[in-house]
Each structure stands twice: as C-alpha cells, then as structure tokens.
Design an enzyme around this catalytic site. Sequence first.
Site, PDB file in Angstrom:
ATOM      1  N   THR A 129      -1.108   4.936  -6.250  1.00  0.00           N
ATOM      2  CA  THR A 129      -0.143   5.888  -5.692  1.00  0.00           C
ATOM      3  C   THR A 129       1.244   5.286  -5.510  1.00  0.00           C
ATOM      4  O   THR A 129       2.210   6.018  -5.308  1.00  0.00           O
ATOM      5  CB  THR A 129      -0.626   6.424  -4.329  1.00  0.00           C
ATOM      6  OG1 THR A 129      -0.822   5.319  -3.432  1.00  0.00           O
ATOM      7  CG2 THR A 129      -1.932   7.191  -4.483  1.00  0.00           C
ATOM      8  N   GLY A 130       1.369   3.970  -5.558  1.00  0.00           N
ATOM      9  CA  GLY A 130       2.672   3.318  -5.394  1.00  0.00           C
ATOM     10  C   GLY A 130       3.524   3.416  -6.647  1.00  0.00           C
ATOM     11  O   GLY A 130       3.069   3.916  -7.693  1.00  0.00           O
ATOM     12  N   THR A 131       4.746   2.932  -6.586  1.00  0.00           N
ATOM     13  CA  THR A 131       5.658   3.078  -7.723  1.00  0.00           C
ATOM     14  C   THR A 131       5.203   2.280  -8.940  1.00  0.00           C
ATOM     15  O   THR A 131       5.344   2.746 -10.076  1.00  0.00           O
ATOM     16  CB  THR A 131       7.088   2.678  -7.333  1.00  0.00           C
ATOM     17  OG1 THR A 131       7.076   1.367  -6.746  1.00  0.00           O
ATOM     18  CG2 THR A 131       7.695   3.663  -6.356  1.00  0.00           C
ATOM     19  N   VAL A 132       4.652   1.079  -8.741  1.00  0.00           N
ATOM     20  CA  VAL A 132       4.147   0.317  -9.884  1.00  0.00           C
ATOM     21  C   VAL A 132       2.891   0.980 -10.437  1.00  0.00           C
ATOM     22  O   VAL A 132       2.725   1.099 -11.655  1.00  0.00           O
ATOM     23  CB  VAL A 132       3.875  -1.150  -9.492  1.00  0.00           C
ATOM     24  CG1 VAL A 132       3.234  -1.904 -10.658  1.00  0.00           C
ATOM     25  CG2 VAL A 132       5.174  -1.841  -9.075  1.00  0.00           C
ATOM     26  N   CYS A 151      10.151  -9.492 -11.352  1.00  0.00           N
ATOM     27  CA  CYS A 151      11.048  -8.741 -12.240  1.00  0.00           C
ATOM     28  C   CYS A 151      12.341  -9.498 -12.537  1.00  0.00           C
ATOM     29  O   CYS A 151      12.871  -9.427 -13.649  1.00  0.00           O
ATOM     30  CB  CYS A 151      11.353  -7.370 -11.646  1.00  0.00           C
ATOM     31  SG  CYS A 151      11.885  -7.389  -9.924  1.00  0.00           S
ATOM     32  N   SER A 153      -5.604   7.201   1.166  1.00  0.00           N
ATOM     33  CA  SER A 153      -5.649   8.080  -0.009  1.00  0.00           C
ATOM     34  C   SER A 153      -7.032   8.226  -0.608  1.00  0.00           C
ATOM     35  O   SER A 153      -7.304   9.210  -1.307  1.00  0.00           O
ATOM     36  CB  SER A 153      -4.688   7.540  -1.079  1.00  0.00           C
ATOM     37  OG  SER A 153      -3.370   7.460  -0.585  1.00  0.00           O
ATOM     38  N   HIS A 166      17.694  -4.265 -13.910  1.00  0.00           N
ATOM     39  CA  HIS A 166      18.244  -5.475 -13.298  1.00  0.00           C
ATOM     40  C   HIS A 166      19.209  -6.145 -14.281  1.00  0.00           C
ATOM     41  O   HIS A 166      18.841  -6.445 -15.423  1.00  0.00           O
ATOM     42  CB  HIS A 166      17.136  -6.476 -12.975  1.00  0.00           C
ATOM     43  CG  HIS A 166      16.269  -6.107 -11.821  1.00  0.00           C
ATOM     44  ND1 HIS A 166      16.451  -4.982 -11.062  1.00  0.00           N
ATOM     45  CD2 HIS A 166      15.183  -6.755 -11.282  1.00  0.00           C
ATOM     46  CE1 HIS A 166      15.527  -4.939 -10.108  1.00  0.00           C
ATOM     47  NE2 HIS A 166      14.749  -6.000 -10.225  1.00  0.00           N
ATOM     48  N   LEU A 226      -0.973  -3.445  -6.595  1.00  0.00           N
ATOM     49  CA  LEU A 226      -1.120  -3.556  -5.149  1.00  0.00           C
ATOM     50  C   LEU A 226       0.033  -4.305  -4.518  1.00  0.00           C
ATOM     51  O   LEU A 226       0.618  -5.218  -5.120  1.00  0.00           O
ATOM     52  CB  LEU A 226      -2.432  -4.283  -4.813  1.00  0.00           C
ATOM     53  CG  LEU A 226      -3.734  -3.539  -5.099  1.00  0.00           C
ATOM     54  CD1 LEU A 226      -4.911  -4.485  -4.942  1.00  0.00           C
ATOM     55  CD2 LEU A 226      -3.877  -2.330  -4.172  1.00  0.00           C
ATOM     56  N   ASP A 227       0.313  -3.957  -3.266  1.00  0.00           N
ATOM     57  CA  ASP A 227       1.283  -4.699  -2.478  1.00  0.00           C
ATOM     58  C   ASP A 227       0.730  -6.093  -2.191  1.00  0.00           C
ATOM     59  O   ASP A 227      -0.472  -6.283  -1.995  1.00  0.00           O
ATOM     60  CB  ASP A 227       1.550  -3.961  -1.169  1.00  0.00           C
ATOM     61  CG  ASP A 227       2.667  -4.607  -0.369  1.00  0.00           C
ATOM     62  OD1 ASP A 227       2.366  -5.524   0.423  1.00  0.00           O
ATOM     63  OD2 ASP A 227       3.821  -4.196  -0.528  1.00  0.00           O
ATOM     64  N   GLY A 281      13.098  -1.843  -7.538  1.00  0.00           N
ATOM     65  CA  GLY A 281      12.373  -3.087  -7.362  1.00  0.00           C
ATOM     66  C   GLY A 281      11.823  -3.271  -5.961  1.00  0.00           C
ATOM     67  O   GLY A 281      10.935  -4.100  -5.743  1.00  0.00           O
TER      68      GLY A 281
END
Length: 360
Positions: free
Chosen positions: A13-16, A154, A41, A251, A87-88, A186
């Site tokens: 569900t995260g941006t990555v 990144c 979630s 970037h 994952l974070d 980022g």
Amino acid sequence: MSQKVNVGILGATGTVGQRFIALLENHPIFEIKAIGASSRSAGRIYSECTERTWKMTTEIPENIKNMTIVPCEPEHFKGCRLIFSGLDAAVAGEIETNFANAGYAVFSNAKNHRMNPLVPLLVPLCNTEHFDVIKYQQEKYGYKTGMIVTNANCASTGLVVVLKALQNAFGPITKVMVHTLQAISGAGYPGVPSLDIIDNVVPFIGGEEEKVESEALKMLGGINAETHEFEHLTNMKISAHCNRVPVVDGHVTNLSIEFEKKPAPSVEEVKKVLREYTCEAQSLKCPSAPKECIIVKDAPDRPQPRLDRNRYGGMAVTVGRVRECPLFDIKLSLLIHNTILGAAGSSILNAEVAVAKGIF
C-alpha cells in the site's frame, strides 16, 4: 520462460509498493500472486485501502483492485517464489529475514540489509556480478532456497552507474564531491509537509549523506576471495551534501570528480565513455533494461526532472553539463527517476537478471 514466476509484494500500500504494482502490470516474467501490508490493511480489499492514497499516474491494475491484502508473513505467500519488499525500514529487517528463512528470494528496497557483507547491494546497470556472493550467503545463514538482495538508496543509484563507467575506462577515481537535489517522492507518503517544502529547499535528509558516502564504495568494491564477503573500495573518498527540493519525481545530482590518472581524461573522452557504457542486464536482454544505460545531453540546461526522468521507462541515467572542474578534474550533472531506477525498478531488473542467470 515457459511460465511466469509468481511473486508477492510486501508493503503493497505504500508508495514503493504501489510502484512495484504499476511496473509489474503485464510483466512478461513476473506475475503478482499475493500482496502484503501492515495489520491496519490486512484482510481488506486493495482498492479500498488505497482509494485515497494511490499516487501513481496510472490506474490500479484490474487484477489487483479486488485482491485481498494479507499479513507480511511467509505462510500467506505460498505459491510465490520471489518477494519484492517495499517495506519501511522500521519493520523490514526481521520480516525480510523470515521470508528468506522460509525459502523465498527477497528483493528489497529497504536499507536494513544493505551493509551486510554477504548481501548484494545492487544497481542493475552497475554491479550484477555481485550476485556471486549469494551461494555464500545461503551457506552462512542456512537459506536452502532463500536469499536477500538489496537495491541501493535512490541518491546512490545514478552516482554509481556514472562512476562505474568512468572507473572501468580511466582507472581509479580518488575523490568525488556529491550535491543532490532530491524529489519529495523519495520521502514516501505523506512525506514532507507542504509548509516545509513549498517555496523552499531543505538542506538535510536524515541519514542520506552517510548512505551515499558508504553505499557507493560497497557497490564499486569487490568480493574477498578468502572470506567471500564484500570489501568496500578504499582508494576513493566521497563527500555528499543532500537536499530536498519541491519536485515530485526525479533526483538531480551534481558531481565533481578527480581521477588518479594524469593528465585526466578530456570532456569529450568522458562523454564518449558514458554514451558507450553497457551493462549485463542489456546483454541478457532483460525486459526492463534500458536501450541506453546513460543518456548524455549536450544542451547546457539538461538534465531536468520534468523533461528527462521518464527516459526508457525511468530506467536510464541522464547526464549533462559535462565540463572541466578547476578544483577536481571533471564535473557534471545527472538525473534518475528516484522511484523507478532508484527504487522499485531496480529491484525488478535485479530479479530479471537473477532469472536470466539461473540464480533461482
């Protein structure tokens, strides 16, 4: 391949995680079979969880919309061979290790395992020969079929591709000054507060400068023949300044480079080497490999994020403003798409190389 490799996504569900899902839609090798996220979630339908937080410019793929999110535990990913982790870092380390212990090949975007001397830290346009350490990783940790492979921060990604090309052609590089202008994507979502970034530049990103200064030296180093562990490059010094700027994706990095070789290569020699640089992912004909690893622009005002970040699907490095440096030897600017080549795209291309090389 006669059939696709079933894959799972952690942190879906995260941006990555979202970028993994977008890039894997209709992928010729990989097919998403399971998606995992936190307990908030798990058990819910994907489209319901991301209705307001989906940040890609394409729609959620139809085959993912109604998929049920599962907990990030190996027993919920049966039938998958490969795991992409978005994952974070706060939770990634233990979870990824659990999946490797359970026999999964884990391709991680998190920082947790990057500095482990038996874990490859790969930019797929740069150092895929570092896959050679996997058999020693498996022996030490008892992974029968599991493994952990990480991609770079990144801000390190485009840097090492350019340095690798120049190092291959001209020999040792002794000093590199790095100045980054990093996009807000980022920082993930919700990321940097609008009051902090609009009409502003933030000259600090926690831990970023240390990552740039250390990760590049691991990726440009080699594997010790006796210990089978990675050794950092020791003849190069890197100093980094990292800044957050009000750009969504892309970037920009400004480099000043000093070569051991004297006289140093000319501007035209550097441009030629960068244009001609190729990588193993291209020779293996991996589907996500760009036609050109490094695109060199001669215009005095390029590269620019809005104009250049999506070249070859965001999988290439764009270089411009190559010129002589009065303090070092050469200076230049480079650009990457930070959530594609700098994140999910690197993991996917790393996995494509692993398939092509028969690593799993």
